[in-house]
Scaffold this active site. Structure first.
Site, PDB file in Angstrom:
ATOM      1  CE  LYS A   1      -3.861  -1.997   2.582  1.00 27.59           C
ATOM      2  NZ  LYS A   1      -4.419  -2.066   3.934  1.00 27.59           N
TER       3      LYS A   1
ATOM      4  CE  LYS B   1      -6.978  -9.261  -1.296  1.00 24.79           C
ATOM      5  NZ  LYS B   1      -6.652  -8.952   0.093  1.00 24.79           N
TER       6      LYS B   1
ATOM      7  CE  LYS C   1     -17.339  -2.269  -5.045  1.00 25.44           C
ATOM      8  NZ  LYS C   1     -18.486  -2.329  -4.183  1.00 25.44           N
TER       9      LYS C   1
END
Ligand code: TYM
Length: 339
Positions: free
Chosen positions: A120, A200, A203
């Site tokens: 991230k 993966k 959303k």
């Protein structure tokens, strides 16, 4: 004996999911499906983790409906407020309080080693501290309820290792308080890949199929799925073993039909569009009862509100007991000690 003490005879499990709207196939296959089946065996606490979700930087305007849609998904698939505690993290302030206190026992080096943090962090020029501290809040979620075990997908394993470490460090410094929580990883499912067949299902990557989507919407999504990249033309034979669409059939299509699809793909008698159509139809059939129940809850939002309010109240009862103990052990009750 209080209600809490009685239910404590069963092992307690806690798990959480970030609200990013209705649940997707990855959430369902990796988590929800198992959660539903665990409700008789365990004393269950299920949480919609909106305090975690703010670290992804979404628009605050969308948060309330994302929380609601996930709550509807929980109830539609069969999480049962009679048997489980179902609530929203930000309704129980003890989560963020305990997370702050855990800062005292968590080495920054451990946080910096987390692969999800490293992934991230790449997207930011100036990294928000919340992304680094994210697993401390996760540890607080779990340990606030002194959960014996946590059912999660493989992607959460490292965060659970950190939770165990936080518990060990806290216990060593302030006295035996928290269990060393066991991960219950769904080994048979692993990581559900998104429709891109590469990353993966998530959303934020836009590669999902929602579990409550209407049949047309399911097909609109499934038809875009990437199959065997070497199967360029309709007459090329395919390789089911490398095809993500085929791997999804495992969860929705019976064994005989899968054997036929496998043979049809290898001989090129069955095209990718046909194969996707079967998958899409089977997903629709599997989720039809969930769509029906979801329609009921959407038409009766107050029922959802009631479930979440009751859940938060029950969660708070447990959480405040733990916090009493923690504050006492950490010397944060000067009034009790002195007056
Ligand atoms: P989250 O919201 O990303 O996912 C919730 C659950 O769904 C599983 N999952 C998947 N499994 C297989 N394939 C996928 N593509 C897939 N996508 C999601 C996850 O493994 C998870 O079990 N940090 C957590 C939320 C959290 C939490 C907690 C979990 C906060 N506090 C305490 C357990 C205990 C997360 O982001 O999950």
């Amino acid at each position: 004996m209080t209600e809490i003490q009685q239910t404590r005879r069963k092992k307690r499990i806690f798990s959480g999911m970030q609200p990013s709207g209705e649940a997707h196939l990855g959430n369902y296959l990796g988590a929800l499906r198992r959660w539903v089946s665990m409700q008789d065996e365990y004393d269950c606490v299920w949480c919609i983790v909106d305090d975690h979700a703010i670290t992804s930087g979404g628009d605050p305007v969308d948060m309330p409906s994302s929380v609601f849609d996930l709550a509807v998904s929980f109830l539609a698939v069969g999480l049962d407020p009679e048997r489980s505690i179902i609530f929203v993290q930000s309704d129980v302030h003890e989560h963020t309080e305990l997370a702050w206190l855990f800062n005292a026992v968590t080495p920054v080096g451990d946080l910096e080693r987390m692969t999800q943090y490293k992934d991230k962090a790449q997207h930011f020029e100036s990294i928000p501290a919340g992304i680094l501290n994210y697993p401390i809040l996760q540890a607080a979620d779990i340990l606030l309820y002194k959960a014996d075990a946590v059912p999660v997908g493989e992607d959460q394993r490292q965060h659970l290792e950190l939770t165990r470490e936080v518990a060990r460090k806290f216990n060593a410094r302030y006295g035996e308080t928290f269990p060393i929580t066991e991960p219950l990883i769904g080994e048979d499912v692993g990581r559900i890949l998104g429709l891109d067949g590469d990353t993966k299902m998530s959303k934020s990557l836009g590669n999902t199929v929602g579990i409550l989507a209407e049949p047309d919407a399911v097909w609109d999504r499934v038809r875009t799925a990437v199959t065997d990249p070497q199967r360029v033309r309709r007459e090329d034979p395919g390789r089911p073993e490398v095809c993500n669409v085929f791997s999804l059939h495992r969860f929705f299509t019976d064994e005989n039909a899968r054997t036929d699809i496998d043979a049809g793909c290898r001989s090129a008698e069955l095209g990718c569009v046909d194969c996707k159509r079967i998958l899409s139809d089977n997903i629709e059939i599997s989720f039809a009862p969930y769509r029906e129940r979801a329609a009921h809850y959407r038409a009766h939002p107050n029922e959802v509100g009631y479930v979440l309010d009751q859940g938060a109240e029950r969660a708070r009862t447990i959480a405040s007991e733990t916090m009493e103990e923690v504050r006492h052990k950490m010397g944060l009750q000067w009034r009790n000690a002195l007056l």
